[in-house]
Design an enzyme around this catalytic site. Structure first.
Site, short mmCIF file in Angstrom:
data_model
loop_
_atom_site.label_atom_id
_atom_site.label_comp_id
_atom_site.label_asym_id
_atom_site.label_seq_id
_atom_site.Cartn_x
_atom_site.Cartn_y
_atom_site.Cartn_z
CB CYS A 195 -20.07 -13.74 -55.09
SG CYS A 195 -21.83 -13.34 -55.03
CB CYS B 141 -24.05 -17.29 -54.08
SG CYS B 141 -24.06 -16.45 -55.66
CG ASP C 179 -1.55 -32.23 -16.35
OD1 ASP C 179 -1.77 -32.29 -15.14
OD2 ASP C 179 -1.26 -33.20 -17.06
#
Length: 685
Positions: free
Chosen positions: A16, A19, A409
C-alpha cells in the site's frame, strides 16, 4: 564536491501507499541520499553519494522489512499466485456466507462447518496480510495490511470465543473474516493486473527495437545482434524491416513508417542525407544507413528513459496523499479502539461494539490514496509515448493547466525551416538551378532542388564563382548566368541575368507547415494566446503570422534575447508556454513556465524542455497540453474520490451502520474505481 550516483531499485513486499512512504522515509534518512518510491511501479529512484553502494541501500530497505534489488525482467508469478489464493478463498467463502446469512440452511453443528470453511481462507488465503502485518509489528509501524490482518484476526478470535465459550451461534463472524479476506484479495489481484496494463505502453516502447541487423563490413553482409552495432557502421535495411538504430541514409530511397514512435500514420519519404530513427519500419525500397547513435544514445532509448522517469515521479498532490497515508493507519487503529470503547461505555451490546470497530478497521484502509496518482501517471505518460508526446515529470502537469500564453518559435516550428521556391519557372529556373547546384547556400539549394524536380538533369556549369552577400555566376551552355539576391519583406527575391539582361525573377521563402494554422486554432481553443517569436525581419514574420492566424509578433530578436522576451511576458503576469526546436531556443524553453521541444529539433532544446513532441507537427503541442491536463484532472478526481470515500464511510462504520463484509467490498471497489478511472486515459485521442 561529492558526485551523486543514481540507481533504480525494485522494491518487494510493498502492499500500500504507507509501505512506499515508509521505504522512502527510511532511505531519505541516510545522509546524502535522495529517494522517491513509487507504489504503482514498485520502484525506487535513488540518488546517493560515492561513499555508499547499492548493497548499502538494499540493506536500509531490508532493515525496514522489505526487499530491494536491481530491476529484472518482469515475471507473471505475482498475479498467478494471487489468482490461486483468490479462487480458493472464493470457493470456500461463498457457501460460508450463504450458510451464515440464510437461517433455513443452518443444520445442527453448522457453526463447526463454518469454522472448517473459514480456516483455510483466514490463514492461507489471508497470509500475505498477516505476514506483512508481522513485519510491520517488528519495526513498530503499521500499514494497510495491519488493518486487514487485525480485522480478520479479531473476527476469528471473537467467533472462536463465542463458539467455544457459550455456543453463541448468532454472534459468529467467520463469514465476515473470510469475506473481508476474499474481497481484499480480489481488489489486490485486479489492482496488480491493472497496474501491469497501465505500464504496458512503456514495456511496448522498450520492445519496439529491432533484434538483428545486416551490417556491411569489408564489402560483405553480416547478420549480427543489434547490440553488436557500433557508431559509424553501415547497415542494410530491406523493405519490411525495422531500422536498427538512429542513422543517416547513404544510399537508396524509401518511405519509412514512423507511427510506432510518433503516432504519425503517413509514411515519411527518405533519401540520401536524410536522418532515420531506430525502431521505425522501412516500407519501400532498400536503404543503406550509417549509424549515428547506438545503444542508450538512440532516440528510442531516450524516449523510454523520459517516460519511465515521469512515471516514477510524484505530483504535489500525491506527496500530500503520501504524508496522509503515513499517519492514517495508526489513527484508524485508534479510531477503531475508540469506537469499541464508546459503544461499550454507552451501553451498546458487545457484538455491536465489535462489529462497528471491525468495520472501522476495514473501511479506512488508504489503499486508493496510494494508487490515485501513480496509476494515472502510468497510463497518461504511456499513452503520450504512443502518440509521440513525452512528459518529463508529474510537476509538468500543473504548468499545463496554468499556462495562458504560448510563444511559438517561427523557423522549424511554425514553418518548415527549409527555403522553398514559391514563384518562378521556365528557362530562368533551369539556368539558375544549374548555377546554384554548385552552391552550398540554403537559397541556392532550394532553387537547385526545384529545378531538378522540374527539369530532371541540369546542364553543366563552368567558371563558377560565389560572391558572399551578392550571388553566384557561372557559364551554362555558353552563356554567362548571374543569380543575384535581394531581400524582400516576406521572402527572398532572386534575379536571374544572362547576356547582360535580367531574364527572370525567382522567389524563395521559408513556408508555413500545412498544419500550423490548425494547430494555432487548437491552442486558442485551449485558452492560450499565441505569440510568434523570430529573429527574421518584421515583414517576413508578419506574413507568416497572418497565414498561421497569430496576432502578436515579436521579430528581429537575437537568440540571446529570446529569454528576455519570455521574462517580459512573465513580468506582465502571463504564464508562458514556449514551443521551439533549435539550440537558440534552449534557454528560452528553460525560462518558460512550460517548455515544449519539437523532437525533430536539437538535443539542447529537448533537454531544456518539459514536454517533447517527437513529431515535427505543431498540432501535437495542442495534443500534449490536452493530454497533460486530462492526466492532471484524472489525478485530482482519483484523490477526491479516495478521500471522499474514507470521509463518508468512516462515520457510518463507527455508528454501526456498515457491515464489515460490505466495508471490505467497498474498500476493494474504491481501489478498482481509481485504477479503472486512470485506465480511461488509454482511450485519449
Amino acid at each position: 564536491m561529492t558526485t551523486a550516483t543514481r540507481v533504480e531499485l525494485a522494491i518487494g513486499g510493498m502492499t500500500c501507499a504507507s509501505c512506499a512512504a515508509r521505504v522512502e522515509r527510511k532511505l531519505n534518512k541516510v545522509d546524502g541520499v535522495t529517494a522517491t518510491v513509487n507504489y504503482a511501479t514498485e520502484k525506487a529512484q535513488v540518488s546517493y553519494p560515492s561513499r555508499l553502494s547499492v548493497s548499502d541501500l538494499t540493506a536500509v530497505v531490508e532493515a525496514a522489512g522489505y526487499s530491494a534489488r536491481l530491476p529484472e525482467p518482469e515475471t507473471p508469478d505475482e498475479p498467478a499466485t494471487l489468482r490461486k489464493r483468490l479462487l480458493t478463498s472464493a470457493v470456500l467463502t461463498v457457501p460460508l456466507v450463504a450458510l451464515a446469512m440464510v437461517p433455513a440452511w443452518q443444520f445442527p453443528g453448522w457453526a463447526w462447518a463454518a469454522l472448517v470453511l473459514a480456516a483455510p481462507v483466514v490463514t492461507w488465503g489471508a497470509w500475505p496480510f498477516h505476514r506483512a502485518a508481522a513485519v510491520n509489528l517488528r519495526h513498530a509501524t503499521a500499514t494497510m495490511d495491519t488493518l486487514i490482518s487485525l480485522g480478520v484476526v479479531a473476527s476469528v478470535a471473537w467467533s472462536l470465543y463465542a463458539l467455544l465459550a457459550g455456543g453463541g451461534h448468532h454472534h459468529l463472524y467467520f463469514e465476515v473474516a473470510a469475506a473481508v479476506a476474499t474481497f481484499i484479495l480480489a481488489g489486490r489481484y485486479f489492482e496488480t493486473r491493472a497496474k501491469r496494463r497501465a505500464g504496458a505502453a512503456l514495456r511496448a516502447l522498450m520492445d519496439l527495437g529491432a533484434k538483428d541487423v545486416t551490417v556491411l563490413r569489408d564489402g560483405e553482409e553480416h547478420l549480427v545482434p543489434v547490440a553488436g552495432l557500433h557508431e559509424g557502421d553501415f547497415f542494410l535495411v530491406r523493405p519490411g524491416e525495422k531500422i536498427a538504430t538512429d542513422g543517416v541514409v547513404t544510399e537508396g530511397g524509401s518511405a519509412v513508417d514512423t507511427s510506432m514512435l510518433t503516432g504519425e500514420s503517413v509514411p515519411v519519404e527518405v533519401g540520401p542525407g536524410d536522418a532515420v530513427t531506430g525502431a521505425t519500419v522501412n516500407v519501400g525500397g532498400r536503404l543503406f544507413v550509417r549509424a549515428t547513435r547506438v545503444g542508450d544514445d538512440t532516440r528510442l532509448a531516450q524516449m523510454a528513459r523520459l517516460v519511465e522517469a515521469a512515471q516514477n515521479g510524484k505530483a504535489g498532490a500525491q506527496r500530500l496523499a503520501d504524508r496522509v497515508s503515513a499517519v492514517f493507519v495508526p489513527l484508524v487503529v485508534l479510531a477503531a479502539l475508540a469506537t469499541l470503547v464508546v459503544w461499550l461505555a454507552t451501553g451498546g451490546a458487545p457484538d455491536q461494539a465489535f462489529t462497528a470497530a471491525v468495520a472501522v478497521l476495514i473501511i479506512a484502509c488508504p489503499c486508493a490514496l496510494g494508487l490515485a496518482t501513480p496509476t494515472a501517471l502510468l497510463v497518461g505518460t504511456g499513452r503520450g509515448a504512443q502518440l509521440g508526446i513525452l512528459i518529463k515529470g508529474p510537476e509538468v502537469l500543473e504548468s499545463t493547466r496554468r499556462a495562458d500564453t504560448v510563444v511559438l518559435d517561427k523557423t522549424g516550428t511554425v514553418t518548415t525551416g527549409r527555403m522553398t521556391l514559391v514563384e518562378g519557372d521556365g528557362e530562368a529556373l533551369r539556368l539558375a538551378g544549374a548555377v546554384e547546384a554548385a552552391s552550398e547556400h540554403p537559397i541556392g539549394r532550394a532553387i537547385a532542388e526545384a529545378a531538378k524536380q522540374r527539369f530532371g538533369v541540369l546542364p553543366a556549369v563552368t567558371d563558377f564563382r560565389s560572391t558572399p552577400g551578392v550571388g553566384v555566376t557561372g557559364v551554362v551552355e555558353g552563356r554567362t548566368v548571374s543569380v543575384g539576391r535581394a531581400e524582400g519583406d516576406a521572402a527572398t527575391t532572386v534575379g536571374v541575368t544572362w547576356d547582360g539582361e535580367v531574364r527572370g525573377r525567382l522567389v524563395v521563402a521559408d513556408t508555413i507547415k500545412p498544419t500550423s494554422a490548425q494547430a494555432v486554432a487548437e491552442l486558442r481553443e485551449l485558452g492560450l494566446t499565441p505569440v510568434l517569436l523570430t529573429g527574421d525581419n518584421a515583414g517576413a514574420a508578419r506574413a507568416i503570422a497572418a497565414e498561421a492566424g497569430i496576432d502578436e509578433v515579436v521579430a528581429e530578436v537575437l537568440p540571446e534575447e529570446k529569454v528576455a522576451v519570455v521574462k517580459r511576458l512573465q513580468a506582465e503576469g502571463r504564464v508562458v508556454a514556449m514551443v521551439g526546436d533549435g539550440v537558440n531556443d534552449a534557454a528560452a524553453l528553460a525560462q518558460a513556465d512550460l517548455g515544449l521541444a519539437m523532437g525533430t529539433g536539437t538535443d539542447a532544446a529537448i533537454e531544456a524542455s518539459d514536454l517533447t513532441l517527437v513529431r515535427g507537427d505543431l498540432r501535437v503541442a495542442a495534443d500534449a497540453i490536452r493530454l497533460a491536463r486530462r492526466t492532471l484532472s484524472t489525478i485530482k478526481a482519483n484523490l477526491f474520490w479516495a478521500f471522499a470515500y474514507n470521509v463518508a464511510a468512516l462515520p457510518l462504520a463507527a455508528l454501526g451502520l456498515l457491515d464489515p463484509m460490505i466495508a471490505g467490498a467497498a474498500m476493494a471497489c474504491s481501489s478498482a474505481f481509481v485504477v479503472s478511472n486512470s485506465l480511461r486515459l488509454r482511450r485519449f485521442r
